[in-house]
Design a protein around this motif. Structure first.
Motif, PDB file in Angstrom:
ATOM      1  N   SER A 104      66.481  68.897  32.510  1.00  0.00           N
ATOM      2  CA  SER A 104      67.193  68.034  31.465  1.00  0.00           C
ATOM      3  C   SER A 104      65.946  67.254  30.800  1.00  0.00           C
ATOM      4  O   SER A 104      66.426  66.942  29.743  1.00  0.00           O
TER       5      SER A 104
ATOM      6  N   TYR B 246      68.303  70.111  38.137  1.00  0.00           N
ATOM      7  CA  TYR B 246      69.008  69.852  37.109  1.00  0.00           C
ATOM      8  C   TYR B 246      68.450  68.783  36.354  1.00  0.00           C
ATOM      9  O   TYR B 246      68.285  68.763  35.095  1.00  0.00           O
TER      10      TYR B 246
ATOM     11  N   VAL C   3      72.655  72.144  32.389  1.00  0.00           N
ATOM     12  CA  VAL C   3      71.275  71.568  31.405  1.00  0.00           C
ATOM     13  C   VAL C   3      71.905  71.773  30.214  1.00  0.00           C
ATOM     14  O   VAL C   3      72.157  72.934  29.607  1.00  0.00           O
TER      15      VAL C   3
END
Length: 238
Positions: free
Chosen positions: A219, A215, A238
Motif C-alpha cells: 500500500s 498488505y 491494495v
C-alpha cells in the motif's frame, strides 16, 4: 626474490597477520547453517505430505527439525539432559564470544562498499541475517545492497528455497523502514524473492499477521506491477 615469489603474491608476513581462528569459526557457522537448512527443508516436506492442519503446526515441525527422538532404552529425563545440552539455535552457538567484535565484522560485511562481501547463497545469507539480531536498520540496508550493487541478486541467493521465517522478517523490515526514495529498490527485492522455486509454498504458510505486513508494504508504493501483486496475493487488498 625466488622464482616462486611474484609481485603481489602473499608473503609469510601476510599469513602471519591472517586470522585463521576467525576463518575457522566462520566456516563452522556456515556449515551449521547449511545443516540446519536441510533439516528444516526436510521438515517442510514432511509437514506438507502429512497435511498439517494449521500454520502453527507447520512452524513447530520446522523449528524442531534439529531435535532427535528418544533412543532405544532412553528415559525421558535422559533425553531432557541431552536436549538441554543441545542449543535450540544451532547457528548462535558457533558465533565468537565477543559481541563487539562480531558487530564490527558484521557491519563490515553488511554495509561494506565491496560487493564481494555479499552472500551469494541462502546459507551464507541466513547466517549474516541472523547475526544482525534485532537491528532492523542494518537488515534494511543489507537487503537493499543487492539491487543497488547488482553484482549478486536475491534471485540467485534464494533460487532453490526461501525459508518462511527469513521471508517474513525481510518483509517486516522493508515495511517498517520503507522510504519513498527506496521504492524502486524495495520492489526489486520483492521481485527477486518471488522467483524462488518454493515461493508459492512460503506464501501459503504465512500467518494472518505476516500477510497483513505484506498488505501494508504494498500500500506504500506509488505504483507497482499488478502481476507482482497477484504473485504476493495482495491484488484485492491494495
Amino acid at each position: 626474490m625466488s622464482s616462486f615469489e611474484k609481485e603481489g603474491s602473499p608473503t609469510e608476513s601476510d599469513f602471519a597477520q591472517f586470522n585463521f581462528d576467525k576463518l575457522e569459526k566462520e566456516l563452522e557457522a556456515t556449515a551449521a547453517a547449511e545443516k540446519q537448512y536441510w533439516l528444516e527443508n526436510d521438515a517442510k516436506i514432511r509437514a506438507v505430505k502429512q497435511g498439517v492442519p494449521t500454520y502453527d503446526h507447520f512452524r513447530e515441525m520446522v523449528m524442531g527439525a534439529h531435535l532427535k527422538p528418544l533412543e532405544k532404552g532412553e528415559k525421558v529425563d535422559q533425553a531432557f539432559t541431552r536436549s538441554r545440552n543441545q542449543p535450540w539455535n544451532t547457528h548462535a552457538s558457533n558465533f565468537p564470544n565477543s559481541e563487539a567484535a562480531d558487530k564490527k565484522d558484521l557491519t563490515c560485511t553488511a554495509l561494506s562498499s565491496s560487493a564481494e562481501n555479499l552472500p551469494s547463497n541462502h546459507a551464507a545469507f541466513t547466517l549474516q541475517w541472523k547475526r544482525c539480531g534485532n537491528d532492523s536498520n542494518l537488515k534494511y540496508h543489507f537487503l537493499l545492497r543487492y539491487p543497488k550493487e547488482g553484482n549478486i541478486s536475491l534471485s540467485q541467493v534464494f533460487k532453490t528455497d526461501l525459508p518462511s521465517g527469513i521471508f517474513a522478517d525481510c518483509c517486516s523490515v522493508l515495511n517498517d523502514l520503507f522510504t519513498v526514495g527506496d521504492e524502486e529498490n524495495v520492489i526489486t527485492v520483492l521481485e527477486h524473492l518471488s522467483t524462488s522455486k518454493r515461493f508459492k509454498l512460503t506464501i501459503d504458510f504465512l500467518s494472518k499477521g505476516e500477510k497483513a505486513v505484506l498488505y501494508s508494504l504494498f500500500s506504500k508504493f506509488s505504483s507497482v506491477n499488478s502481476e507482482l501483486k497477484q504473485v504476493y496475493r495482495v491484488a484485492q487488498s491494495v
